[in-house]
Design an enzyme around this catalytic site. Structure first.
Site, short mmCIF file in Angstrom:
data_model
loop_
_atom_site.label_atom_id
_atom_site.label_comp_id
_atom_site.label_asym_id
_atom_site.label_seq_id
_atom_site.Cartn_x
_atom_site.Cartn_y
_atom_site.Cartn_z
N THR A 48 0.67 -1.31 0.14
CA THR A 48 -0.04 0.02 0.00
C THR A 48 0.94 1.30 -0.03
O THR A 48 1.93 1.13 0.36
CB THR A 48 -0.96 -0.25 1.16
N THR A 50 1.46 4.51 1.57
CA THR A 50 2.10 5.11 2.70
C THR A 50 3.02 4.15 3.22
O THR A 50 4.16 4.39 3.49
CB THR A 50 1.02 5.68 3.51
N CYS A 51 2.57 2.87 3.46
CA CYS A 51 3.23 1.87 3.82
C CYS A 51 4.70 1.58 3.29
O CYS A 51 5.95 1.48 3.63
CB CYS A 51 2.47 0.19 3.91
N SER A 52 4.46 1.51 1.73
CA SER A 52 5.52 1.10 0.85
C SER A 52 6.53 2.20 0.60
O SER A 52 7.79 1.97 0.41
CB SER A 52 5.10 0.64 -0.25
#
Length: 162
Positions: A48, A50-52
Site C-alpha cells: 500500500t 504510505t506503507c511502501s
C-alpha cells in the site's frame, strides 16, 4: 479490547516469515523480543502507498541509527500472508535489518487491540498503523495512528523515544 499501551507486557503470539534459506518459519513474538529492545511496527497492508513509500523505508534508512541506540530487532507486522510479506520484503533489496512478519489471520493484531476494519474498502480486517518500542517485553512507547494517518509511528518518532 483496549489497545496495547505504555507499561503493558507485549502479548505472545505466533507469526510467520521466510528465512534466508527461503523456508517458511513460525516464530513466537516472545522469542524475538524477550530480553531485547525491539521495535514492532504495524502497517495496514503490504504494497500500500504510505506503507511502501514512507513507513517501511524510514525504518530501513534509520536501521543503523536505531541499532546504535540499542535496538536489537526491527519487526514489521502486517495482516497479510507470509508469501505476500516475502514478496514485499524483496522490493527492498537494501534492507538488512527489518524483519517482515505475517499475521495472516490477524490474531496477533487482535491480541494487541490494534485491528482496523477496512471491509468497506474491500480489505477486511487489517492492522492500524503503529510503532511500539518494547524493552524485555515491556512497552516503553506506543505510537498508534488514527485512521489512515502517518504522524506518530515513523522511525524518527521512535528515535525520539529512545
Amino acid at each position: 479490547m483496549a489497545p496495547i499501551a505504555v507499561g503493558d507486557t507485549l502479548p505472545d503470539g505466533t507469526l510467520a516469515y521466510f528465512d534466508e534459506q527461503d523456508q517458511l518459519q513460525q516464530v513466537s513474538v516472545h522469542s524475538l523480543a524477550a530480553g531485547k529492545k525491539v521495535i514492532l511496527f504495524g502497517v495496514p497492508g503490504a504494497f500500500t502507498p504510505t506503507c511502501s513509500l514512507k513507513h517501511v523505508p524510514g525504518y530501513i534508512e534509520k536501521a543503523d541509527e536505531l541499532k546504535s541506540k540499542g535496538v536489537d530487532e526491527i519487526l514489521c507486522l502486517s495482516v497479510n500472508d507470509p508469501f505476500v510479506m516475502k514478496a514485499w520484503a524483496k522490493t527492498y533489496p537494501e534492507n538488512k535489518a527489518v524483519k517482515f512478519l505475517a499475521d495472516g489471520s490477524g490474531k496477533y493484531t487482535h491480541a494487541l487491540g490494534l485491528e482496523l476494519d477496512l471491509s468497506e474498502k474491500g480489505l477486511g480486517t487489517r492492522s492500524r498503523r503503529f510503532a511500539l518500542l518494547v524493552d524485555d517485553l515491556k512497552v516503553k512507547a506506543a505510537n498508534v495512528e488514527s485512521g489512515g494517518e502517518f504522524t506518530v509511528s515513523s522511525a524518527d518518532d521512535i528515535i525520539k523515544a529512545l
